[in-house]
Design a protein around this motif. Structure first.
Motif, short mmCIF file in Angstrom:
data_model
loop_
_atom_site.label_atom_id
_atom_site.label_comp_id
_atom_site.label_asym_id
_atom_site.label_seq_id
_atom_site.Cartn_x
_atom_site.Cartn_y
_atom_site.Cartn_z
N ALA A 311 0.83 -1.21 0.00
CA ALA A 311 0.00 0.00 0.00
C ALA A 311 0.87 1.26 0.00
N SER A 314 1.88 1.91 -3.46
CA SER A 314 0.80 2.55 -4.22
C SER A 314 0.77 4.05 -3.94
N VAL A 354 -4.11 4.41 3.26
CA VAL A 354 -4.35 3.30 2.32
C VAL A 354 -4.12 1.98 3.06
N GLN A 356 -5.58 -2.27 2.64
CA GLN A 356 -6.47 -3.27 2.05
C GLN A 356 -7.50 -3.72 3.08
N ASN A 382 -10.35 -1.79 1.10
CA ASN A 382 -11.04 -2.85 0.36
C ASN A 382 -12.09 -3.58 1.20
N THR A 398 -12.31 0.13 -2.64
CA THR A 398 -11.77 -0.37 -3.91
C THR A 398 -12.62 -1.47 -4.54
N GLN A 415 -5.64 -0.19 -5.38
CA GLN A 415 -5.23 0.98 -4.59
C GLN A 415 -4.65 2.08 -5.47
N ASN A 419 -6.25 5.72 -5.69
CA ASN A 419 -5.45 6.91 -5.41
C ASN A 419 -5.54 7.90 -6.57
#
Length: 620
Positions: A311, A314, A354, A356, A382, A398, A415, A419
């Motif tokens: 993350a 990302s 960020v 998941q 997510n 997401t 991600q 973003n």
């Protein structure tokens, strides 16, 4: 980051609990265990270090029929206190064997509590912080104001605990119920017909129901066959948010693949499409649950991205896009370092968190620090209803679907896309992009699922290459611009899965030290920029390749289709679809994922369950 499941209903609890544990094993696989309450209230416990298969062997040896009953709890562990061993496996029980506890998280004051118990003559048999809870609940239930009341006893104990925890508890005196509690650690309730579930992840019960309830901070839930009741730690009634899981069991199964990770790599076009779906309407970018106003976005004068692991990479990609589109300064921070360096934050700062899982401990603490400094916080997540989105001012989900493989693949690409949506929303509100420019950028982003689908056609070539370099002692990764975070991500994947020395470098730094690592036959992966979009960088990277090739390196080049300039410098050329510069990470990452997975498989390792790692890091 352990996996927890509990069941009360009309089925045989053992099979329900084991099925849930198999779907949660990605959360930890140092040990596993179950506790079952029989019809007469007798409690049977089985636990074993290692994978769930080891536990099932114990159950088979003892006779599964002896573990009958319609109430049960289970646990799969990622070790924090005490090494992986039978004695440290969950469930933990009190001295009488009447109370059974499974636990996720860390109890920070366990040493103090353990000392108190030992001073009272209690003999603890494990090295864990979790066992203290079993004894504390048993003592609260046996005497004092909460005597004979399991629900009240659990609440009393929770008020004494410091740290982050999910607790799921049974008592043989009350064999019709499970009591569970949470603080800064995930816990959801599954609502069925004549049955109820608790778990650290909806994947545990998705086979039986898609109806779920999201518990809040410092709440206790009691589940029985007929219903559930939620209170706070003082016993006051509390509300919990119902929701419906938007994927089914098939999304959490391997679908004919040997490993979840391989399935999830192939699911990336759909994951990207689902992330982008519904975010452009009436000529405007729209986000999800938005408690930040348009004026708030216009007032933003600085952006931080905080994250961990993939993350974080990302976020490094996002920096290039947001600064380019919005002309805003962007800092990308490892969440574990963010609050300790006293960053400069105020009401006009946007912090993009960020994660998941939405439960990453370091990222959650970064969110809390940012909120404490009055900064605006937007979560990219997510997992519906997770802790980080709940504590943020806004959230962009997401919708990548369940990601079971520990090494992130489709969640990482999702991600990046999310973003980018944040960046475009900022550009839209701040007026740094005209509406037609925002529409054009989104249209290009919306075309990336098909480009990623095309990038997947390199899979066979990459697997063949991976098998040929699987015995290498190390692999280096080089990139420039957005290719640099891709190089970092490629190196991380190889470390995670194949346990190889792998490093990612900005190619411009090569002559400032890393070139000393180049030796004959060393595989070096180079992520090339487009010769059209970044011609100057492209020529500089060609020079870098020439330098390392002259020193004996084996050059593995990822370049866009039609890049004939780099071809003579590539010992191995992997061609990916041509996309705009900022979108290149979405296609160039794919072969690196396949490379790491196939090298790991060639070396005989479990791709889905790399050693010492778990999917969600819920402790600092």
């Amino acid at each position: 980051m352990c996996g927890i499941v509990g069941y009360v209903g009309h089925r045989q609890a053992l099979e329900v609990v084991l099925g849930g544990l198999h779907r949660l094993e990605y959360r930890g696989y140092d040990s596993a265990g179950v506790a079952l309450l029989g019809g007469g209230g007798a409690q049977r416990v089985a636990r074993k270090a290692g994978r769930i298969a080891n536990l099932e062997a114990v159950l088979d040896a003892d006779g599964r029929a002896t573990f009958g009953g319609t109430v049960g709890i289970g646990h799969t562990r990622w070790a924090t206190h005490g090494p992986p061993a039978d004695r440290n496996s969950h469930p933990h029980v009190d001295e009488s064997g009447q109370v059974a506890v499974v636990h996720n998280g860390i109890i920070e004051n366990f040493a103090e509590l353990r000392g108190e118990l030992e001073a009272a003559g209690v003999e603890l048999t494990s090295d864990t912080d979790s066992e203290t809870v079993a004894h504390l609940v048993a003592r609260a239930y046996a005497s004092g104001e909460t005597a004979g009341d399991l629900d009240a006893s659990v609440r009393e104990v929770c008020r004494r605990l410091r740290g982050a925890f999910t607790l799921v508890i049974t008592h043989s005196d009350v064999p019709d119920r499970i009591v569970a509690a949470r603080r800064s650690s995930p816990l959801v309730v599954g609502v069925g017909d004549g049955e109820h579930f608790v778990a650290s992840d909806v994947a545990a019960f998705i086979e039986h129901t898609r109806r779920a309830v999201e518990l809040g901070q410092d709440q206790v839930v009691v589940i029985t066959r007929d219903g559930y009741e939620v209170t706070d730690f003082t016993g006051e009634p509390a509300s919990a948010r119902p929701f419906t899981v938007d994927w089914d069991l098939s999304a959490a199964e391997k679908g004919g693949h040997d490993y979840f990770m391989l399935k999830e790599i192939e699911e990336q076009p759909d994951a990207l499409a689902n992330t982008l779906r519904g975010h452009f309407a009436a000529g405007r970018i729209t986000l999800d649950e938005q408690r930040i106003t348009e004026q708030d976005l216009r007032d933003i004068d600085k952006v931080f991205v905080v994250a961990c692991g993939s993350a974080y990479h990302s976020g490094l990609v996002a920096k290039y896009a947001i600064e380019h589109w919005c002309r805003l300064p962007v800092e990308v921070e490892l969440a574990s370092e963010f609050r300790y360096r006293d960053p400069v934050l105020d009401r006009d700062t946007l912090v993009v968190a960020v994660s998941q899982s939405g439960e990453t401990a370091d990222t959650l603490e970064a969110v809390r620090h940012a909120r404490g400094q009055k900064a605006r916080v937007l979560a990219v997540c997510n997992t519906n209803g997770a802790q980080i989105p709940r504590e943020s001012d806004a959230v962009l989900y997401t919708h990548a679907g369940p990601e079971i493989g520990v090494a992130s693949t489709k969640a990482f690409l999702a991600q990046i896309a999310a973003n980018y949506l944040v960046g475009l929303a900022l550009a839209q509100e701040r007026g740094t992009k005209y509406p037609d420019e925002v529409a054009r950028e989104f249209a290009e982003l919306a075309n990336t699922p098909s480009a990623v689908q095309k990038a997947l056609t390199t899979t066979d070539q990459v697997r063949d290459l991976a098998r040929r370099i699987a015995d290498a002692k190390a692999v280096l990764f080089l990139g420039r611009h957005v290719g640099y975070p891709v190089a970092l991500e490629g190196a991380l994947k190889l470390k995670e899965l194949a346990y190889m020395h792998a490093e990612g470098f900005a190619a411009g730094e090569l002559k400032h030290g890393p070139i000393a690592l180049i030796e004959d036959g060393l595989p070096v992966v180079i992520v090339m920029p487009s010769p059209k979009g970044r011609a100057m960088l492209h020529s500089k990277l060609v020079s870098n390749i020439s330098e390392i090739q002259a020193r004996g390196a084996r050059t593995i080049v990822i370049a866009e289709e039609g890049d004939d300039v780099v071809r003579p410098y590539a010992d191995e050329l992997i061609e990916v679809p041509a996309v705009t510069t900022l979108l290149q990470p979405l296609v160039s990452t794919v072969p690196l994922q396949v490379l790491a997975a196939e090298i790991a498989r060639s070396r005989g390792y479990d791709i889905d369950k790399p050693r010492n790692l778990a999917k969600s890091v819920t402790v600092e």
